[in-house]
Write a protein that holds these residues in place. Structure first.
Motif, PDB file in Angstrom:
ATOM      1  N   UNK A   1      10.164 -40.444  -0.589  1.00  0.00           N
ATOM      2  CA  UNK A   1      10.365 -41.965  -1.373  1.00  0.00           C
ATOM      3  C   UNK A   1      11.688 -40.993  -1.040  1.00  0.00           C
ATOM      4  N   UNK A   2      12.725 -40.967  -1.388  1.00  0.00           N
ATOM      5  CA  UNK A   2      14.106 -40.137  -1.452  1.00  0.00           C
ATOM      6  C   UNK A   2      14.396 -40.755  -0.572  1.00  0.00           C
ATOM      7  N   UNK A   3      14.083 -40.539   0.752  1.00  0.00           N
ATOM      8  CA  UNK A   3      14.841 -40.333   1.871  1.00  0.00           C
ATOM      9  C   UNK A   3      14.095 -41.031   2.554  1.00  0.00           C
ATOM     10  N   UNK A   4      13.820 -42.699   2.142  1.00  0.00           N
ATOM     11  CA  UNK A   4      13.182 -43.766   3.133  1.00  0.00           C
ATOM     12  C   UNK A   4      14.308 -44.995   2.538  1.00  0.00           C
ATOM     13  N   UNK A   5      14.314 -46.147   3.265  1.00  0.00           N
ATOM     14  CA  UNK A   5      15.572 -47.234   2.580  1.00  0.00           C
ATOM     15  C   UNK A   5      14.438 -47.562   1.868  1.00  0.00           C
TER      16      UNK A   5
ATOM     17  N   UNK B   1       6.677 -44.639   6.161  1.00  0.00           N
ATOM     18  CA  UNK B   1       4.630 -44.940   5.923  1.00  0.00           C
ATOM     19  C   UNK B   1       4.825 -45.464   4.844  1.00  0.00           C
ATOM     20  N   UNK B   2       5.611 -45.681   4.663  1.00  0.00           N
ATOM     21  CA  UNK B   2       5.446 -46.001   2.624  1.00  0.00           C
ATOM     22  C   UNK B   2       5.177 -47.289   2.504  1.00  0.00           C
ATOM     23  N   UNK B   3       5.204 -48.332   3.877  1.00  0.00           N
ATOM     24  CA  UNK B   3       4.921 -50.324   3.861  1.00  0.00           C
ATOM     25  C   UNK B   3       3.659 -50.157   4.540  1.00  0.00           C
ATOM     26  N   UNK B   4       3.142 -48.869   4.700  1.00  0.00           N
ATOM     27  CA  UNK B   4       2.044 -49.405   5.759  1.00  0.00           C
ATOM     28  C   UNK B   4       0.769 -49.018   5.292  1.00  0.00           C
TER      29      UNK B   4
END
Length: 374
Positions: A19-23, A37-40
């Motif tokens: 999460x730290x290095x995501x949009x 892969x967080x919103x899928x």
């Protein structure tokens, strides 16, 4: 990445659910395609958006007082439910990231209108990271539910040589997993006749401590077991020196492709210059679970500077320590009193670097607020 994109590169990334290095934190800026892969919802390794929401509240600048403490407990309970009962992985496995990269390279780059463009791909594996989930079938890695053993021994009073040995075994296994997937990428590039004309960089943002300095994990310390990381480069360009800094990564890549290097970047292009001093700065956050406002906790930093012979570490609570890396590579004895000349020199270099960093960060922040393209 924005500089690469402006130079005509097609940019895409695969981040294994960090999460730290995501949009979520603006990290996807400049990428044409960013898969975190967080919103899928179909991805088994996806952390629930409930967990992300809790994290956002916990890291908010608002002071929620006791509510923050309750959120932390709820997050820990959710993680136990997700990992132990639902058997969800805390990140996307390296094998899937590699397969997705190969598919994207095939279908979205080579077989599309982007085929004529150079590309920049970033793949962020999480397998060599807590909780070190072992995927190999080798018996020596089947250690008491493997992936969760570390949770049980974080109380240092209960740690013994065997538990640390088990952890190191799992860690080495995780490295083997990623090594195999990097091999798949190299093989794919060769099969598609891309290898010879592709620059490849293999790096890590931090190391791991296994009781080297009375701790586990990679908390805010500036010892070499956490700072010395791989920097493996396959390139037609030669660097000026063997030891490098991650600060120099971005300007060096931009120099490779002939793109202008923004003045606000702290590093140097290693193809043209040599670095005399190596700096580090780590956020000090051991009180994260207390009731204080988060911004206060992240205003404290550990800092270090090294000239490869001596290394000076500054801790906001314990002060300065100087180590002779040649005589004491494990950094166990403070020799500040016996080496005042080196102490003053490195302290001065650290002060200059921090001042320069503050000025550049202010420039970046000002430009971002005003919408100026830097």
């Amino acid at each position: 990445v924005e500089n690469l994109s402006n130079s005509g590169y097609y940019t895409f990334a695969f981040n294994a659910c960090n999460t730290f290095i995501s949009p979520f934190f603006g990290y996807g800026k400049g990428f044409d395609n960013f898969e975190d892969y967080i919103t899928n919802k179909k991805e088994i390794a996806k952390p629930s958006m409930i967990n992300v929401g809790i994290f956002k509240l916990i890291t908010s600048k608002k002071n929620y007082g006791p509510f923050r403490f309750v959120l932390n407990i709820f997050r820990d309970l959710y993680r136990f439910y997700s990992q132990q009962i639902m058997k969800r992985l805390p990140f996307t496995k390296a094998e899937k990231l590699t397969s997705d990269f190969i598919d994207h390279l095939d279908n979205n780059v080579l077989k599309s209108k982007k085929a004529h463009r150079p590309f920049f791909a970033w793949i962020h594996y999480m397998d060599v990271h807590y909780p070190f989930v072992p995927f190999l079938s080798d018996e020596k890695y089947k250690i008491e539910k493997g992936s969760w053993k570390r949770n049980k021994i974080m109380n240092l009073d209960r740690v013994n040589k065997q538990t640390v040995h088990d952890l190191i075994d799992i860690y080495h296994n995780s490295i083997s997993v990623v090594d195999k997937q990097i091999g798949r990428i190299i093989k794919t590039l060769k099969e598609k006749n891309l290898y010879d004309n592709t620059i490849i960089l293999i790096i890590s943002d931090h190391g791991e401590e296994f009781l080297d300095h009375n701790g586990l994990d990679h908390v805010a310390k500036d010892y070499n077991e956490l700072l010395h990381t791989p920097f493996i480069l396959k390139s037609p360009f030669k660097l000026k020196q063997k030891h490098v800094s991650l600060l120099d990564l971005s300007p060096t890549i931009l120099d490779f492709i002939g793109s202008p290097i923004p003045k606000t970047m702290r590093g140097i292009p290693l193809t043209k210059k040599k670095r005399k001093y190596f700096f580090s700065q780590t956020a000090f956050y051991k009180d994260l679970r207390l009731f204080d406002k988060l911004e206060k906790q992240f205003h404290k930093y550990n800092e270090s500077v090294s000239n490869l012979k001596f290394k000076l570490i500054h801790n906001p609570d314990t002060g300065y320590k100087l180590f002779n890396l040649k005589n004491d590579p494990k950094e166990t004895k403070d020799v500040s009193k016996d080496n005042l000349k080196e102490f003053k020199q490195l302290k001065n270099e650290l002060s200059k670097e921090l001042h320069s960093t503050n000025q550049k960060e202010k420039a970046v922040l000002s430009a971002a607020i005003e919408g100026i393209d830097i």
